[in-house]
Design an enzyme around this catalytic site. Structure first.
Site, short mmCIF file in Angstrom:
data_model
loop_
_atom_site.label_atom_id
_atom_site.label_comp_id
_atom_site.label_asym_id
_atom_site.label_seq_id
_atom_site.Cartn_x
_atom_site.Cartn_y
_atom_site.Cartn_z
N HIS A 276 0.72 -1.08 0.05
CA HIS A 276 0.23 -0.04 0.00
C HIS A 276 0.90 1.31 -0.03
CE1 HIS A 276 -2.93 -2.86 2.23
NE2 HIS A 276 -3.48 -2.63 1.17
N LYS B 58 -16.12 -6.94 6.06
CA LYS B 58 -15.04 -7.72 6.12
C LYS B 58 -14.54 -8.06 7.51
CE LYS B 58 -11.31 -7.49 2.78
NZ LYS B 58 -10.16 -6.76 2.09
N ARG C 231 -1.98 -5.45 -8.57
CA ARG C 231 -1.08 -6.48 -8.14
C ARG C 231 -0.56 -7.48 -9.30
NH1 ARG C 231 -3.11 -8.17 -2.57
NH2 ARG C 231 -4.91 -8.11 -3.91
N SER D 150 -3.00 -7.89 3.20
CA SER D 150 -3.01 -7.86 4.45
C SER D 150 -3.30 -9.08 5.36
CB SER D 150 -4.13 -6.67 4.79
OG SER D 150 -3.80 -5.52 4.20
#
Ligand code: COA
Length: 169
Positions: A28, A52, A101, A139
């Site tokens: 990030h 989430k 990504r 993450s």
């Protein structure tokens, strides 16, 4: 010949970089640093994202991101809990910034960008790619490595590493 140095026609470009940031990683950070060069102002928008069920509360995620990005004066970290395009409008942002990504990110990102464009055609989505060494980071993977005692130094800022250690040790 007189050269005008007036900058009255220059529009300040504000980009919003949204995510859950649970926690913020070097991947990030890499995207934010690239955006900091391209835009006048970058707002890192930390989503409450109850769907989430983030491990860290919103205040902690914001605080960690602020620590990690403290050396960038044109970058702000702000929590949000509404529609992303509304948040962007409230903050005078004309750009939504997203990181890509790998090819696997594309389908979801294409859908998100399409929906945001339909809702707010005046806001453009811009994609940046992180440095190669961060293309496999997420993450949740970083949390898992930390939880199982692995070394996350390569993937997160020392402040985030400390927070991970405090949570999992
Ligand atoms: N480096 C490292 N990791 C990255 C990364 C990068 N450059 N880019 C993405 N990731 C990781 C994230 O850490 C996250 O990992 P995780 O799933 O293990 O937690 C994963 O990729 C997905 O990230 P992202 O796509 O940014 O999703 P998100 O859940 O963090 O954010 C929002 C999604 C908040 C942007 C989206 O839900 C949203 O806009 N919500 C607001 C409400 C709204 O407007 N909804 C309508 C949208 S059309």
């Amino acid at each position: 010949m007189q050269v005008s140095l007036s900058c009255e026609h220059k529009t300040l470009k504000t980009a919003v970089y949204p995510g859950t940031f649970d926690p913020i990683t070097c991947g990030h950070g890499d995207i934010v640093r690239r955006a900091d060069i391209l835009f006048d102002r970058v707002i890192v928008a930390v989503a409450v994202n109850a769907g989430k069920q983030p491990v860290w509360g919103i205040e902690e995620r914001v605080e960690l991101a602020r620590k990690v990005l403290a050396d960038l004066p044109s970058v702000e970290v702000v929590p949000f809990d509404n529609l992303l395009i509304e948040f962007a409008k409230q903050h005078g942002a004309s750009i939504i910034l997203r990181g890509l990504r790998a090819v696997s990110d594309f389908e979801y990102e294409f859908q998100l960008a399409g929906m945001n464009r339909r809702l707010a055609p005046e806001i453009e989505t811009v994609f940046l790619t992180p440095a190669e060494q961060y293309t496999f980071i997420s993450s949740s993977l970083v949390r898992e490595v930390a939880r199982l005692g692995g070394d996350v130094s390569e993937f997160v800022h020392p402040e985030v590493k400390k927070a991970l250690q405090a949570r999992y040790n």
